[in-house]
Scaffold this motif. Structure first.
Motif, PDB file in Angstrom:
ATOM      1  N   ALA D 100      -1.463  -5.543  26.996  1.00  0.00           N
ATOM      2  CA  ALA D 100      -1.646  -5.206  28.404  1.00  0.00           C
ATOM      3  C   ALA D 100      -2.623  -6.162  29.069  1.00  0.00           C
ATOM      4  CB  ALA D 100      -2.153  -3.765  28.525  1.00  0.00           C
ATOM      5  N   GLN D 101      -2.707  -6.039  30.387  1.00  0.00           N
ATOM      6  CA  GLN D 101      -3.641  -6.875  31.152  1.00  0.00           C
ATOM      7  C   GLN D 101      -4.728  -6.028  31.800  1.00  0.00           C
ATOM      8  OE1 GLN D 101       0.139  -8.352  32.816  1.00  0.00           O
ATOM      9  NE2 GLN D 101      -0.932 -10.315  32.993  1.00  0.00           N
ATOM     10  N   ALA D 102      -4.607  -4.725  31.658  1.00  0.00           N
ATOM     11  CA  ALA D 102      -5.653  -3.780  32.056  1.00  0.00           C
ATOM     12  C   ALA D 102      -5.309  -2.469  31.357  1.00  0.00           C
ATOM     13  CB  ALA D 102      -5.689  -3.576  33.569  1.00  0.00           C
ATOM     14  N   VAL D 103      -6.335  -1.633  31.162  1.00  0.00           N
ATOM     15  CA  VAL D 103      -6.149  -0.393  30.415  1.00  0.00           C
ATOM     16  C   VAL D 103      -6.630   0.779  31.273  1.00  0.00           C
ATOM     17  CG1 VAL D 103      -6.898   0.901  28.379  1.00  0.00           C
ATOM     18  CG2 VAL D 103      -6.510  -1.563  28.209  1.00  0.00           C
ATOM     19  N   ILE D 104      -5.805   1.815  31.361  1.00  0.00           N
ATOM     20  CA  ILE D 104      -6.233   3.051  32.016  1.00  0.00           C
ATOM     21  C   ILE D 104      -6.406   4.124  30.941  1.00  0.00           C
ATOM     22  CG2 ILE D 104      -5.613   4.862  33.671  1.00  0.00           C
ATOM     23  CD1 ILE D 104      -3.973   2.761  35.195  1.00  0.00           C
ATOM     24  N   THR D 112      -9.000   6.867  21.266  1.00  0.00           N
ATOM     25  CA  THR D 112      -9.200   6.182  22.540  1.00  0.00           C
ATOM     26  C   THR D 112     -10.419   5.265  22.488  1.00  0.00           C
ATOM     27  OG1 THR D 112      -8.439   8.263  23.476  1.00  0.00           O
ATOM     28  CG2 THR D 112      -9.208   6.602  25.023  1.00  0.00           C
ATOM     29  N   LEU D 113     -11.432   5.701  21.742  1.00  0.00           N
ATOM     30  CA  LEU D 113     -12.635   4.874  21.600  1.00  0.00           C
ATOM     31  C   LEU D 113     -12.310   3.512  20.996  1.00  0.00           C
ATOM     32  CD1 LEU D 113     -15.530   7.033  20.144  1.00  0.00           C
ATOM     33  CD2 LEU D 113     -15.439   5.884  22.361  1.00  0.00           C
ATOM     34  N   THR D 114     -11.397   3.515  20.024  1.00  0.00           N
ATOM     35  CA  THR D 114     -11.064   2.229  19.394  1.00  0.00           C
ATOM     36  C   THR D 114     -10.447   1.298  20.430  1.00  0.00           C
ATOM     37  OG1 THR D 114      -8.786   2.745  18.727  1.00  0.00           O
ATOM     38  CG2 THR D 114     -10.532   3.442  17.241  1.00  0.00           C
ATOM     39  N   GLU D 115      -9.664   1.881  21.325  1.00  0.00           N
ATOM     40  CA  GLU D 115      -8.989   1.050  22.313  1.00  0.00           C
ATOM     41  C   GLU D 115      -9.953   0.583  23.404  1.00  0.00           C
ATOM     42  OE1 GLU D 115      -4.614   2.894  21.516  1.00  0.00           O
ATOM     43  OE2 GLU D 115      -6.109   4.124  22.512  1.00  0.00           O
ATOM     44  N   ILE D 116     -10.880   1.460  23.793  1.00  0.00           N
ATOM     45  CA  ILE D 116     -11.912   1.031  24.735  1.00  0.00           C
ATOM     46  C   ILE D 116     -12.692  -0.134  24.127  1.00  0.00           C
ATOM     47  CG2 ILE D 116     -14.087   1.689  25.852  1.00  0.00           C
ATOM     48  CD1 ILE D 116     -13.050   4.537  26.104  1.00  0.00           C
ATOM     49  N   GLY D 117     -13.052   0.002  22.863  1.00  0.00           N
ATOM     50  CA  GLY D 117     -13.815  -1.050  22.189  1.00  0.00           C
ATOM     51  C   GLY D 117     -13.063  -2.372  22.155  1.00  0.00           C
ATOM     52  N   GLY D 123     -12.881  -8.541  26.998  1.00  0.00           N
ATOM     53  CA  GLY D 123     -13.050  -8.786  28.422  1.00  0.00           C
ATOM     54  C   GLY D 123     -11.950  -8.210  29.287  1.00  0.00           C
ATOM     55  N   MET D 124     -11.210  -7.267  28.758  1.00  0.00           N
ATOM     56  CA  MET D 124     -10.129  -6.669  29.538  1.00  0.00           C
ATOM     57  C   MET D 124     -10.664  -5.471  30.320  1.00  0.00           C
ATOM     58  SD  MET D 124      -6.499  -5.269  28.159  1.00  0.00           S
ATOM     59  CE  MET D 124      -6.208  -6.852  27.340  1.00  0.00           C
ATOM     60  N   PRO D 125     -10.246  -5.335  31.585  1.00  0.00           N
ATOM     61  CA  PRO D 125     -10.742  -4.219  32.389  1.00  0.00           C
ATOM     62  C   PRO D 125     -10.263  -2.865  31.862  1.00  0.00           C
ATOM     63  CG  PRO D 125      -9.073  -5.461  33.592  1.00  0.00           C
ATOM     64  CD  PRO D 125      -9.378  -6.232  32.356  1.00  0.00           C
ATOM     65  N   VAL D 126     -11.168  -1.898  31.840  1.00  0.00           N
ATOM     66  CA  VAL D 126     -10.856  -0.533  31.414  1.00  0.00           C
ATOM     67  C   VAL D 126     -11.168   0.392  32.588  1.00  0.00           C
ATOM     68  CG1 VAL D 126     -11.413   1.341  29.823  1.00  0.00           C
ATOM     69  CG2 VAL D 126     -11.455  -1.036  29.024  1.00  0.00           C
ATOM     70  N   ILE D 127     -10.154   1.129  33.042  1.00  0.00           N
ATOM     71  CA  ILE D 127     -10.360   2.087  34.119  1.00  0.00           C
ATOM     72  C   ILE D 127     -10.312   3.487  33.506  1.00  0.00           C
ATOM     73  CG2 ILE D 127      -9.391   3.064  36.229  1.00  0.00           C
ATOM     74  CD1 ILE D 127      -8.825  -0.584  35.361  1.00  0.00           C
ATOM     75  N   ASP D 141     -23.638   2.601  29.766  1.00  0.00           N
ATOM     76  CA  ASP D 141     -22.879   1.355  29.838  1.00  0.00           C
ATOM     77  C   ASP D 141     -21.916   1.479  31.013  1.00  0.00           C
ATOM     78  OD1 ASP D 141     -20.546  -0.444  29.351  1.00  0.00           O
ATOM     79  OD2 ASP D 141     -21.770  -1.025  27.646  1.00  0.00           O
ATOM     80  N   THR D 142     -21.968   0.523  31.917  1.00  0.00           N
ATOM     81  CA  THR D 142     -21.145   0.625  33.124  1.00  0.00           C
ATOM     82  C   THR D 142     -19.871  -0.213  33.048  1.00  0.00           C
ATOM     83  OG1 THR D 142     -22.420  -1.144  34.135  1.00  0.00           O
ATOM     84  CG2 THR D 142     -23.139   1.119  34.582  1.00  0.00           C
ATOM     85  N   ALA D 143     -19.523  -0.649  31.854  1.00  0.00           N
ATOM     86  CA  ALA D 143     -18.346  -1.520  31.725  1.00  0.00           C
ATOM     87  C   ALA D 143     -17.046  -0.786  32.065  1.00  0.00           C
ATOM     88  CB  ALA D 143     -18.263  -2.095  30.309  1.00  0.00           C
ATOM     89  N   ILE D 144     -16.991   0.520  31.821  1.00  0.00           N
ATOM     90  CA  ILE D 144     -15.784   1.273  32.176  1.00  0.00           C
ATOM     91  C   ILE D 144     -15.807   1.549  33.676  1.00  0.00           C
ATOM     92  CG2 ILE D 144     -14.497   3.417  31.846  1.00  0.00           C
ATOM     93  CD1 ILE D 144     -15.596   3.564  29.030  1.00  0.00           C
TER      94      ILE D 144
END
Lengths: 163, 163, 163, 163
Positions: D100-104, D112-117, D123-127, D141-144
């Motif tokens: 993917a090019q972004a993850v929701i 899900t944690l593994t995928e967020i990690g 450097g892929m955006p996580v919404i 952490d404000t990355a999400i």
């Protein structure tokens, strides 16, 4: 001093999880000989050729690594000292090959073909005992180094190991 | 109605990322024929046989999936419509095979051997055009179904697909 | 007698390939303590927390396994005795976790999150030193067992190991 | 013209294979909105959040890809149009993210944690909709990137997609 400056050689032994008695005998003797020469045995961790090779290596005090397809630690054969638990099914075959510096093939199940392919593709030496013959357009591929017996297979593997 | 009740067949086309012009021609025609028969093409997503097959499939309006070894999306050949980005190197070969219901092999690089092995191990039909011949103890393994031309290869693949 | 009847415990140490000096100090002491208690250290084989832990384990005569992401054997840190070469990139994180019976997390890179997730998902104990706090809807997830120092982390890991 | 010059965006929807009704409702609406905006949905192919998202996407004529952990094609939920069969267990999580090019993210199972990690590491955006809050040493952490509703999640994902 860092431990891995003292280079042990890692040699994979590959073959079916079911095998003939003759193949098991060859595998056990390959395992014994690897241990005698100080090599560390890498395999897929299951039965058949893998178990026989581990049994032989352990009988001579050698170290055995089993890269398991399932995520069940206890699926390793009883002679595996270092189980690597992948949960990746047959995708683990590539790890068995890459974790070694030479591959000894005994017999010829279809899974073995995947490992021969991975090894030859990455330029790793493959020594064959009773294994597949590959040919294209009537020409035999000579990339697999043939050996007549376990001692010859191990000797060739030790000489041909990649770094 | 759920979409996958309308069953499309997934057929993998396998071969070297470098190939002869003749192999490219065979691959392109296999791709065209797969598209004409409504099959979805699965491949490793790179050049050579894979690119030629995707090019042929796309020319006939077919869908193409490329399961990439690297983690770089743009490493896909330009005819891949659905890039699957694995970052797993050659371990992705097993995904190419498992995502299909039959495999057509063209030519014979070493990577192809890994895919033949994975397919035969899981009972998936393998149709060979100009590919490896496997033998043990002087006996040819007849598990690979031979085809004389692209049309025959696709016809056999469509008939033999597993569920 | 089969060797794996004498059960050694496999404990993973997880953390960033770049880390603070304080994290490195914690990791080295965790490695030392694991070796003193007879555990085998599993890690991702690279630098930072992984290297410091391996260095500590080796200093006390312990065994160290490094499950490498690349297909380059020499990418292992110099204190890895058993390099497992996967060529699978970050997909190897799951192997680090599954090959252990408990996980000690030091610090908190994003890669560490993937390993926490894999461990908690499979019911494996995770002991945290200076690591992530996870919460949902304002409620802290208490699945990660906190430890105040390396000795406590190792003690808890040894007690909580799964079979 | 090569097909992939016409760039479709690939967006992953991630969440538990078991979920609350509210999460399923959010997921279905995310799937609908992705399809309306012409994105291709990538997911892990199973039930819960994944199935609801696929159902929504299909209802609006969108394309759905399911990257399956098992080697059983029919384990895909009925709204998966393109099943990718890995047989690699949870190691497939990294493929869902990388394809993917972004993850929701919807909800917060451990997987899900593994995928967020994996996503944040590359450097892929996580919404995030209703998902994990990550903190270290008391600092969140404000990355999400947080979203309040499906429409906002999809809008942010479409804008933030990587190439």
């Amino acid at each position: 001093m860092p431990a891995n400056k003292v280079k042990k050689k890692f040699i994979a032994v590959i073959g079916g999880s079911q095998c003939t008695l003759q193949e098991a005998k060859l595998a056990e003797e390959v395992g014994r000989e690897l241990a005698r020469q100080g090599a560390i045995l890498v395999c897929g961790g299951l039965g058949g050729v893998m178990e026989a090779a581990c049994k032989g290596a352990q009988a001579e005090g050698g170290m055995t690594i089993g890269v398991l397809p399932s995520d069940i630690r206890s699926s390793a054969n009883p002679y595996v000292q270092i189980p690597i638990v992948t949960g990746m099914g047959y995708a683990r075959n590539v790890i068995v090959v890459k974790s070694a510096q030479a591959v000894i093939e005994i017999g010829g199940a279809y899974g073995t073909l995947t490992e021969i392919g991975h090894a030859l593709q990455s330029g790793m030496p493959v020594i064959g005992l009773n294994t597949w013959t590959l040919s294209r357009n009537g020409q035999v591929d000579t990339a697999i180094v043939l050996a007549q017996n376990p001692e010859e297979a191990v000797r060739k593997a030790m000489v041909l190991t990649t770094t």
